[in-house]
Design a protein around this motif. Structure first.
Motif, PDB file in Angstrom:
ATOM      1  N   LEU A  74      -5.002  13.702   8.740  1.00  0.00           N
ATOM      2  CA  LEU A  74      -3.675  14.012   9.267  1.00  0.00           C
ATOM      3  C   LEU A  74      -3.148  12.856  10.107  1.00  0.00           C
ATOM      4  O   LEU A  74      -1.986  12.441   9.966  1.00  0.00           O
ATOM      5  CB  LEU A  74      -3.738  15.295  10.105  1.00  0.00           C
ATOM      6  CG  LEU A  74      -2.601  15.555  11.100  1.00  0.00           C
ATOM      7  CD1 LEU A  74      -1.277  15.745  10.372  1.00  0.00           C
ATOM      8  CD2 LEU A  74      -2.918  16.767  11.982  1.00  0.00           C
ATOM      9  N   ARG A  75      -4.001  12.322  10.985  1.00  0.00           N
ATOM     10  CA  ARG A  75      -3.560  11.229  11.863  1.00  0.00           C
ATOM     11  C   ARG A  75      -3.204   9.986  11.047  1.00  0.00           C
ATOM     12  O   ARG A  75      -2.254   9.265  11.391  1.00  0.00           O
ATOM     13  CB  ARG A  75      -4.648  10.887  12.885  1.00  0.00           C
ATOM     14  CG  ARG A  75      -5.057  12.032  13.805  1.00  0.00           C
ATOM     15  CD  ARG A  75      -3.887  12.680  14.505  1.00  0.00           C
ATOM     16  NE  ARG A  75      -4.316  13.768  15.374  1.00  0.00           N
ATOM     17  CZ  ARG A  75      -3.567  14.810  15.705  1.00  0.00           C
ATOM     18  NH1 ARG A  75      -2.315  14.900  15.231  1.00  0.00           N
ATOM     19  NH2 ARG A  75      -4.024  15.755  16.498  1.00  0.00           N
ATOM     20  N   GLN A  76      -3.946   9.727   9.974  1.00  0.00           N
ATOM     21  CA  GLN A  76      -3.578   8.607   9.112  1.00  0.00           C
ATOM     22  C   GLN A  76      -2.187   8.816   8.518  1.00  0.00           C
ATOM     23  O   GLN A  76      -1.394   7.876   8.421  1.00  0.00           O
ATOM     24  CB  GLN A  76      -4.609   8.458   7.981  1.00  0.00           C
ATOM     25  CG  GLN A  76      -5.880   7.736   8.378  1.00  0.00           C
ATOM     26  CD  GLN A  76      -6.735   7.407   7.170  1.00  0.00           C
ATOM     27  OE1 GLN A  76      -6.887   8.214   6.264  1.00  0.00           O
ATOM     28  NE2 GLN A  76      -7.313   6.214   7.164  1.00  0.00           N
ATOM     29  N   GLY A  77      -1.894  10.055   8.135  1.00  0.00           N
ATOM     30  CA  GLY A  77      -0.566  10.354   7.606  1.00  0.00           C
ATOM     31  C   GLY A  77       0.519  10.151   8.647  1.00  0.00           C
ATOM     32  O   GLY A  77       1.608   9.624   8.340  1.00  0.00           O
ATOM     33  N   GLU A  78       0.250  10.542   9.893  1.00  0.00           N
ATOM     34  CA  GLU A  78       1.234  10.352  10.960  1.00  0.00           C
ATOM     35  C   GLU A  78       1.485   8.868  11.226  1.00  0.00           C
ATOM     36  O   GLU A  78       2.632   8.448  11.435  1.00  0.00           O
ATOM     37  CB  GLU A  78       0.754  11.049  12.239  1.00  0.00           C
ATOM     38  CG  GLU A  78       0.781  12.560  12.159  1.00  0.00           C
ATOM     39  CD  GLU A  78       0.289  13.205  13.441  1.00  0.00           C
ATOM     40  OE1 GLU A  78       0.870  14.227  13.852  1.00  0.00           O
ATOM     41  OE2 GLU A  78      -0.692  12.698  14.029  1.00  0.00           O
ATOM     42  N   VAL A  79       0.411   8.067  11.210  1.00  0.00           N
ATOM     43  CA  VAL A  79       0.561   6.632  11.436  1.00  0.00           C
ATOM     44  C   VAL A  79       1.357   5.997  10.297  1.00  0.00           C
ATOM     45  O   VAL A  79       2.261   5.176  10.521  1.00  0.00           O
ATOM     46  CB  VAL A  79      -0.818   5.961  11.578  1.00  0.00           C
ATOM     47  CG1 VAL A  79      -0.672   4.438  11.582  1.00  0.00           C
ATOM     48  CG2 VAL A  79      -1.507   6.424  12.852  1.00  0.00           C
ATOM     49  N   ALA A  80       1.049   6.409   9.066  1.00  0.00           N
ATOM     50  CA  ALA A  80       1.792   5.875   7.914  1.00  0.00           C
ATOM     51  C   ALA A  80       3.267   6.241   8.003  1.00  0.00           C
ATOM     52  O   ALA A  80       4.145   5.422   7.683  1.00  0.00           O
ATOM     53  CB  ALA A  80       1.183   6.414   6.620  1.00  0.00           C
ATOM     54  N   LEU A  81       3.559   7.451   8.442  1.00  0.00           N
ATOM     55  CA  LEU A  81       4.950   7.880   8.611  1.00  0.00           C
ATOM     56  C   LEU A  81       5.654   7.025   9.654  1.00  0.00           C
ATOM     57  O   LEU A  81       6.801   6.598   9.464  1.00  0.00           O
ATOM     58  CB  LEU A  81       4.980   9.362   9.007  1.00  0.00           C
ATOM     59  CG  LEU A  81       6.357   9.999   9.241  1.00  0.00           C
ATOM     60  CD1 LEU A  81       7.198   9.932   7.975  1.00  0.00           C
ATOM     61  CD2 LEU A  81       6.196  11.451   9.697  1.00  0.00           C
ATOM     62  N   ALA A  82       4.960   6.747  10.783  1.00  0.00           N
ATOM     63  CA  ALA A  82       5.549   5.919  11.838  1.00  0.00           C
ATOM     64  C   ALA A  82       5.798   4.499  11.352  1.00  0.00           C
ATOM     65  O   ALA A  82       6.757   3.843  11.778  1.00  0.00           O
ATOM     66  CB  ALA A  82       4.638   5.912  13.062  1.00  0.00           C
ATOM     67  N   LEU A  83       4.949   4.012  10.424  1.00  0.00           N
ATOM     68  CA  LEU A  83       5.106   2.661   9.891  1.00  0.00           C
ATOM     69  C   LEU A  83       6.074   2.594   8.724  1.00  0.00           C
ATOM     70  O   LEU A  83       6.348   1.512   8.193  1.00  0.00           O
ATOM     71  CB  LEU A  83       3.735   2.117   9.455  1.00  0.00           C
ATOM     72  CG  LEU A  83       2.746   1.810  10.589  1.00  0.00           C
ATOM     73  CD1 LEU A  83       1.365   1.503  10.024  1.00  0.00           C
ATOM     74  CD2 LEU A  83       3.250   0.640  11.429  1.00  0.00           C
ATOM     75  N   GLY A  84       6.597   3.765   8.302  1.00  0.00           N
ATOM     76  CA  GLY A  84       7.579   3.787   7.228  1.00  0.00           C
ATOM     77  C   GLY A  84       6.988   3.832   5.833  1.00  0.00           C
ATOM     78  O   GLY A  84       7.722   3.714   4.841  1.00  0.00           O
ATOM     79  N   ASN A  85       5.667   4.032   5.711  1.00  0.00           N
ATOM     80  CA  ASN A  85       5.013   4.128   4.407  1.00  0.00           C
ATOM     81  C   ASN A  85       5.025   5.590   3.976  1.00  0.00           C
ATOM     82  O   ASN A  85       4.050   6.326   4.151  1.00  0.00           O
ATOM     83  CB  ASN A  85       3.588   3.590   4.491  1.00  0.00           C
ATOM     84  CG  ASN A  85       2.947   3.417   3.120  1.00  0.00           C
ATOM     85  OD1 ASN A  85       3.382   4.043   2.139  1.00  0.00           O
ATOM     86  ND2 ASN A  85       1.919   2.583   3.054  1.00  0.00           N
ATOM     87  N   VAL A  86       6.150   6.026   3.397  1.00  0.00           N
ATOM     88  CA  VAL A  86       6.365   7.440   3.095  1.00  0.00           C
ATOM     89  C   VAL A  86       5.383   7.944   2.042  1.00  0.00           C
ATOM     90  O   VAL A  86       4.850   9.056   2.145  1.00  0.00           O
ATOM     91  CB  VAL A  86       7.825   7.662   2.636  1.00  0.00           C
ATOM     92  CG1 VAL A  86       8.027   9.094   2.179  1.00  0.00           C
ATOM     93  CG2 VAL A  86       8.791   7.317   3.764  1.00  0.00           C
ATOM     94  N   THR A  87       5.109   7.143   1.025  1.00  0.00           N
ATOM     95  CA  THR A  87       4.218   7.574  -0.062  1.00  0.00           C
ATOM     96  C   THR A  87       2.807   7.825   0.461  1.00  0.00           C
ATOM     97  O   THR A  87       2.189   8.862   0.176  1.00  0.00           O
ATOM     98  CB  THR A  87       4.184   6.516  -1.178  1.00  0.00           C
ATOM     99  OG1 THR A  87       5.501   6.309  -1.667  1.00  0.00           O
ATOM    100  CG2 THR A  87       3.281   6.968  -2.318  1.00  0.00           C
ATOM    101  N   HIS A  88       2.278   6.881   1.238  1.00  0.00           N
ATOM    102  CA  HIS A  88       0.930   7.032   1.801  1.00  0.00           C
ATOM    103  C   HIS A  88       0.888   8.211   2.773  1.00  0.00           C
ATOM    104  O   HIS A  88      -0.096   8.968   2.802  1.00  0.00           O
ATOM    105  CB  HIS A  88       0.521   5.744   2.508  1.00  0.00           C
ATOM    106  CG  HIS A  88      -0.899   5.732   2.984  1.00  0.00           C
ATOM    107  ND1 HIS A  88      -1.981   5.879   2.140  1.00  0.00           N
ATOM    108  CD2 HIS A  88      -1.413   5.602   4.242  1.00  0.00           C
ATOM    109  CE1 HIS A  88      -3.101   5.831   2.835  1.00  0.00           C
ATOM    110  NE2 HIS A  88      -2.782   5.664   4.111  1.00  0.00           N
ATOM    111  N   ALA A  89       1.943   8.363   3.564  1.00  0.00           N
ATOM    112  CA  ALA A  89       2.001   9.486   4.505  1.00  0.00           C
ATOM    113  C   ALA A  89       1.951  10.812   3.768  1.00  0.00           C
ATOM    114  O   ALA A  89       1.211  11.732   4.149  1.00  0.00           O
ATOM    115  CB  ALA A  89       3.270   9.387   5.349  1.00  0.00           C
ATOM    116  N   SER A  90       2.730  10.930   2.699  1.00  0.00           N
ATOM    117  CA  SER A  90       2.761  12.175   1.927  1.00  0.00           C
ATOM    118  C   SER A  90       1.391  12.494   1.344  1.00  0.00           C
ATOM    119  O   SER A  90       0.926  13.641   1.372  1.00  0.00           O
ATOM    120  CB  SER A  90       3.803  12.075   0.819  1.00  0.00           C
ATOM    121  OG  SER A  90       3.823  13.265   0.051  1.00  0.00           O
ATOM    122  N   GLU A  91       0.712  11.486   0.809  1.00  0.00           N
ATOM    123  CA  GLU A  91      -0.616  11.682   0.218  1.00  0.00           C
ATOM    124  C   GLU A  91      -1.608  12.211   1.255  1.00  0.00           C
ATOM    125  O   GLU A  91      -2.339  13.182   1.001  1.00  0.00           O
ATOM    126  CB  GLU A  91      -1.101  10.352  -0.355  1.00  0.00           C
ATOM    127  CG  GLU A  91      -2.521  10.385  -0.883  1.00  0.00           C
ATOM    128  CD  GLU A  91      -3.031   8.991  -1.198  1.00  0.00           C
ATOM    129  OE1 GLU A  91      -4.258   8.774  -1.096  1.00  0.00           O
ATOM    130  OE2 GLU A  91      -2.211   8.113  -1.544  1.00  0.00           O
TER     131      GLU A  91
END
Length: 713
Positions: A74-91
């Motif tokens: 979950l935290r990896q997804g939140e970090v990806a979202l903050a960095l603008g990596n929507v695809t990685h965040a969604s995964e």
């Protein structure tokens, strides 16, 4: 180390948190928990690349059935979202969601759904975002229902309130697009959920909890620890008379005992059989628009509910016949900076720098244009305004905002009169409420028949040479427990006694805790003209100073947890001490301090101070306030505003907002005391009857004399 690190992380002391977690990692470099918490500190600091690396390290080689695996995913997804990596965040978020559903882990699910909602907002998928936020709120509330104690709910909801902030913003965005009334209602409803939630629930449970703590066998440990702490306080308050230095161990033991006191309270309340108020239908219980509008109609008032964030700021304006939500230009970061520039000089005032005090009139005008002018340009507001502030606006007295652009950027004590005609004080009457619940709560019948109980300078010091004493070693050893006399408080009390009210004044040694407990239920108003103290960590240990007596279990320090155990039905409690409205500013609740505790205990309202006050000025302002309230047929907010205007109109140094803006009314502004004729009805009836009897006797006497005179003729 783990506990200390988490405490530092909760307090947003990230360097200190990393220090403690690093101590764990020095012993075990592969400790995944410490690595994850280390990463979390960087995430909060918006150092997302460092957080990303550490979460990858924490998950390296971790089995999927490990307790921390879904959380770090979950935290990896939140970090990806903050960095603008929507695809990685969604995964990553979908992976965490699947595990949460499989395990039925509501704690994990609400955080995952909350992150998904933010992801959908970033993708401009508003319906999906609203649905995700609703799922997050449902799971969060299911978890929160397991928590039955106010103090724990506060900490839990501090994070959960962010869900409702995002929900309110999502509905406001949709309302801006389609102007549907249902979206407006949802905007107001969910915005109201971002403040005062635990206060609302504590109000419902206060009476039962008080009785349980006072009488139950389960709370015996709490009562014993209360006596122990009070006895130590008593000893320390008398320590300035001792010739022997108080050992440091006494202070250390006191801090431990204080924590144990709160623990005993929590353990007792855990054993209390109670109805969990969070299981009620919150939409009808926590918020009822028709009931709120009926109250506003009765008060001829409007309510402004502010919502400030860096994403979307707006204000909900509610009156007897209008509900609307309007966008604001203000953003949280800029508001925080402006608040600090405007108010920090007032908070840091001392006798040495008061002459150099500056009022930033340009910022006061800027707040008016960004917070109030958008409403006034759209709808006609009544003069009575109830402010429900966002956390970012907590402590801002709206009465010092300026409606006209000032000629200068800043004003000192001598030249502030140049802009005083522009203060909103002259146009509006302000009161402040932590939430809708304080306005909607049912009120018990006011049984008190006397007007005011006043505690004035309740101190035990009878030293002839105070200056000489302060130079002594004994004072240096124990000055924390020594309270200077307040001679101006005696003048203030004397002025209150001249108002023709049924007032009892307890001065100096007479103003003890035992006197308060014996008398407080007989009075409509409690007035404390005394010292106060603020505990910014535990508001239960903030309080006011009273006098000592021979009872060593009464320390003369009326603290928050003791206020909470009073069954207050008072119309008003006036905390005349400096900074009595201060406390910890907590997301989802607002300011946690004495005023909140006093409202929870049943009082209708609190007159509080936002910063240090001038004692002589208090003696001028407060008697006028009470005279307006009791004898002028005004409600409490109007009485305070008119008293302030009378001071400003004198055009001396007290026209500066430092003096009068410190006083704010918190809670219910309604008038709840009888007027002059009602209070004196018995006396008036007696006078009229006496006059009638005298008149009849006089007529009878005259007739009798005439009859005798006629007979003699």
């Amino acid at each position: 180390m783990r506990l200390l690190g988490n405490i530092a992380l909760d307090d947003k002391n990230f360097e200190k948190a990393r220090f403690y977690f690093n101590l764990i990692l020095e012993k075990n470099p592969e400790n995944s928990y410490a690595i994850g918490r280390y990463a979390r500190s960087y995430y909060f600091e918006k150092q997302y690349q460092k957080a990303k690396q550490l979460y990858r390290q924490a998950l390296s080689g971790m089995a999927e059935n490990h307790l921390n695996y879904p959380w770090y995913t979950l935290r990896q997804g939140e970090v990806a979202l903050a960095l603008g990596n929507v695809t990685h965040a969604s995964e990553k978020l979908q992976t965490a969601l699947a595990i949460g559903k499989e395990k039925q882990d509501t704690e994990l699910l609400w955080e995952v759904y909350f992150a998904l909602g933010r992801l959908f907002m970033k993708q401009a998928q508003l319906p999906q975002a609203i649905a995700a936020f609703h799922h997050a709120a449902t799971n969060m509330e299911n978890n929160r229902r397991k928590i039955t104690i106010d103090e724990l709910r506060i900490g839990y909801f501090e994070e959960g309130s962010a869900i409702y902030k995002h929900l309110a913003e999502a509905y406001f965005q949709r309302f801006q697009e389609n102007r549907h009334a249902a979206d407006l209602d949802s905007t107001v409803y969910f915005s109201s959920h971002t403040r005062g939630r635990s206060l609302h629930e504590a109000i419902q449970e206060q009476r039962a909890q008080t009785a349980f703590l006072q009488t139950s066998a389960e709370a015996a440990g709490f009562r014993e620890m209360h006596k122990k702490v009070a006895t130590t306080h008593y000893r320390l308050r008398l320590s300035f008379l001792d010739t022997v230095k108080t050992p440091d161990a006494v202070y250390t033991a006191l801090e431990t005992d204080r924590i144990d006191l709160l623990s005993q309270k929590l353990r007792a309340l855990e054993a209390m059989p109670a109805v969990d108020s969070t299981k009620k239908n919150q939409k009808t219980d926590f918020f009822a628009m028709d009931s709120l509008q009926a109250i506003l109609h009765k008060q001829q008032a409007a309510l402004l509910l502010y919502h400030i964030s860096n994403r979307q700021s707006f204000v909900s304006a509610i009156s007897a016949d209008t509900v609307l939500a309007l966008p604001l230009r203000a953003r949280a970061d800029s508001v925080d900076a402006a608040m600090a520039t405007l108010l920090n000089p007032f908070y840091s005032i001392t006798s040495d720098n008061v002459d150099s005090l500056k009022f930033r009139a340009d910022i006061a005008y800027g707040f008016y244009t960004s917070l109030l002018e958008p409403v006034l340009s759209t709808v006609n507001l009544p003069s009575n305004l109830i402010i429900v502030p966002d956390n970012h606006l907590a402590g801002l007295p709206f009465s010092l905002l300026l409606r006209r652009q000032p000629a200068m950027q800043a004003y000192g004590l001598e030249d502030s009169v140049e802009c005083m005609d522009g203060f909103l004080l002259h146009d509006f009457v302000f009161s402040y409420s932590p939430s809708f619940s304080t306005l909607l709560r049912p009120r018990p019948e006011q049984k008190a028949r006397r007007d005011m109980l006043v505690f004035a300078d309740p101190a035990n010091q009878s030293l002839y040479d105070l200056d000489a004493f302060k130079k002594s070693l004994r004072y240096q050893m124990s000055r924390k427990w020594f309270y200077d006399p307040l001679p101006s408080a005696l003048d203030e009390a004397a002025a209150l006694q001249q108002l023709g009210l049924d007032t009892e004044v307890l001065v100096r040694n007479a103003g003890t805790e035992n006197a308060l407990f014996e008398k407080y239920t007989d009075f409509r108003i409690l007035h404390f003209a005394t010292h106060g103290f603020i505990d910014s960590v535990f508001n239960e240990f903030s309080g006011v100073v009273l006098a000592l007596d021979s009872d060593s279990t009464r320390d003369g320090l009326l603290m928050g947890f003791e206020f909470a155990n009073l069954n207050l039905t008072q119309d008003l409690v006036t905390l005349g001490a400096c900074e009595s409205g201060s406390g910890r500013n907590t997301t989802g609740e607002g300011i946690l301090g004495l005023p909140r505790i006093i409202l929870t205990a049943g009082a209708r309202s609190v007159l509080q101070t936002q910063w240090k006050i001038d004692d002589d000025f208090a003696g001028r302002l407060l008697p006028v306030f009470y005279d307006n309230y009791f004898n002028g047929k005004m409600n409490k907010a109007q009485a305070l505003a008119v008293a302030k205007r009378s001071v400003v109109d004198m055009k001396d140094k007290h026209s500066h907002p430092f003096f009068w803006a410190a006083y704010t009314l918190y809670g219910d502004a309604q008038r709840n005391v009888p007027g002059w004729f009602e209070r004196n009805m018995t006396t008036l009836i007696a006078v009229v009857l006496s006059f009638g009897i005298i008149t009849l006797l006089s007529i009878a006497f005259i007739r009798n004399r005439r009859a005798h005179a006629k007979f003699r003729k």
